[in-house]
Design an enzyme around this catalytic site. Structure first.
Site, short mmCIF file in Angstrom:
data_model
loop_
_atom_site.label_atom_id
_atom_site.label_comp_id
_atom_site.label_asym_id
_atom_site.label_seq_id
_atom_site.Cartn_x
_atom_site.Cartn_y
_atom_site.Cartn_z
N TYR A 1 -6.89 3.01 -7.48
CA TYR A 1 -7.21 1.83 -6.65
C TYR A 1 -8.58 2.00 -5.98
O TYR A 1 -9.08 1.06 -5.38
CB TYR A 1 -6.15 1.60 -5.55
CG TYR A 1 -4.75 1.34 -6.04
CD1 TYR A 1 -4.46 1.11 -7.39
CD2 TYR A 1 -3.68 1.32 -5.15
CE1 TYR A 1 -3.17 0.89 -7.82
CE2 TYR A 1 -2.37 1.09 -5.58
CZ TYR A 1 -2.13 0.89 -6.92
OH TYR A 1 -0.84 0.67 -7.34
N HIS B 1 1.04 7.95 -12.39
CA HIS B 1 0.86 6.50 -12.37
C HIS B 1 1.31 5.82 -13.68
O HIS B 1 1.88 4.74 -13.65
CB HIS B 1 -0.61 6.18 -12.11
CG HIS B 1 -0.87 4.84 -11.53
ND1 HIS B 1 -1.91 4.58 -10.68
CD2 HIS B 1 -0.21 3.66 -11.66
CE1 HIS B 1 -1.88 3.30 -10.32
NE2 HIS B 1 -0.86 2.73 -10.91
#
Ligand SMILES: NC(=O)c1ccc[n+]([C@@H]2O[C@H](COP(=O)([O-])OP(=O)(O)OC[C@H]3O[C@@H](n4cnc5c(N)ncnc54)[C@H](OP(=O)(O)O)[C@@H]3O)[C@@H](O)[C@H]2O)c1
Length: 292
Positions: A48, A106
């Site tokens: 992110y 992730h």
């Protein structure tokens, strides 16, 4: 804040705040706002590119570190024992903390068993309190859970009223792994606002359809991390602890479950390629991609 007990005995808030697609500049303000209205669980990720904003907010917020619960995730390009270890140290530096509460892989791509070994080591070293997975579909999840010495505490999956994840939940249960819902508000899907079943329940309880959608997850013991950059919505998304849905109401939501869209399936080779190359496209420090 209501908590949920993970399979290693650690308690985590059942509702938190996610910062996907919150720009690095805005992230600090959003996390400060979220903490000020009562969130204690913050979900970020290496990919992110806003871990520093989260770190600055937790350093400034005035809430003791042990009252906050921080989640971050190791990205594909940091996979493998050595690279993952270095990337976790980098996440700790950016988050301005000496421990991460919950660390996830992730995506189920590249050398994720190597990444898991690195993560198990960080638990033993006291740098991380709990470890888990994200986007591991039932087949990949079972492969990883069988491999793991420390069983995954959570599997973060797209879970909402339109994507209910019953099969995934059933495969995870024997390992004590909880579903952690990403996209709990269906990522802003307008159908969430107009659906008649959700609207009827919203009217009955004097809530919004978004609050009904979150309550549906909490009533299934699913951890949810809605994202908003607006403080009024952050408050609204937290204001879901003064009612529960009846069994019949929960069942009335079941038919809203839809088959997954193959474009966004982790079994779609095009999506796999997109995710492998995500870093080139979105890493703000990647000067080559910024020129493109
Ligand atoms: N593991 C993964 O692969 C993965 C993938 C995606 C997301 N995540 C995590 O999950 C978190 C949540 O998922 P998400 O951000 O994709 O989607 P989401 O939380 O389901 O939805 C966010 C969208 O809903 C809007 N919204 C928020 N509260 C609202 C309300 N009360 N009324 C109306 N609209 C509202 C937001 O707009 P505004 O911001 O304008 O309010 C934004 O457009 C992420 O932030 C991230 O931490 C993980």
């Amino acid at each position: 804040m209501q908590t949920i007990k993970l399979n290693n005995g650690i308690e985590m808030p059942i509702l938190g705040f996610g910062v996907f697609q919150v720009s690095p500049d805005e992230c600090e303000r959003c996390v400060l706002d979220a903490i000020s209205v009562g969130y204690r669980l913050i979900d970020t990720a290496q990919a992110y590119y806003n871990e520093e904003g989260v770190g600055n907010a937790i350093a400034k917020c005035g809430v003791p570190r042990n009252e906050l619960f921080l989640t971050t995730k190791v990205w594909i390009t940091n996979a493998g024992e050595e690279k993952a270890t270095a990337s976790i140290d980098e996440s700790l530096r950016k988050l301005r903390t000496d421990y991460i509460d919950l660390l996830l892989i992730h995506q189920p791509f590249s050398d994720y068993t190597g990444t898991w070994r690195a993560m198990e080591k960080t638990v033993r070293e006291g740098k991380v309190r709990a470890i888990g997975l994200s986007n591991f579909y039932p087949d990949r999840f079972v492969d990883m859970a069988e491999y793991a010495e420390i069983k995954p505490a959570v599997n973060q999956l797209k879970t909402n009223v339109f994507s209910q994840q019953w099969d995934a939940g059933a495969e995870m249960k024997p390992y004590g792994t909880h579903i952690m819902a990403w996209g709990p508000l269906a990522q802003g899907d307008p159908d969430l606002q107009t659906n008649p079943i959700l609207n009827d329940l919203a009217e009955k309880y004097g809530k919004t359809t978004q609050q009904i959608a979150l309550r549906y997850l909490l009533d299934r013991d699913i951890i949810a991390i809605p994202k908003s950059t607006h403080i009024d919505r952050m408050k609204q998304n937290l204001d879901v602890f003064d009612f529960t849905l009846t069994q019949a109401e929960m069942e009335s939501i079941c038919p809203l479950d839809k088959p997954a869209d193959f474009r966004w399936s982790h079994r779609n080779p095009e999506l796999v390629k997109y995710l492998w190359n995500y870093d080139k496209q979105f890493n703000p420090n990647n000067k080559v991609s910024n020129r493109l």
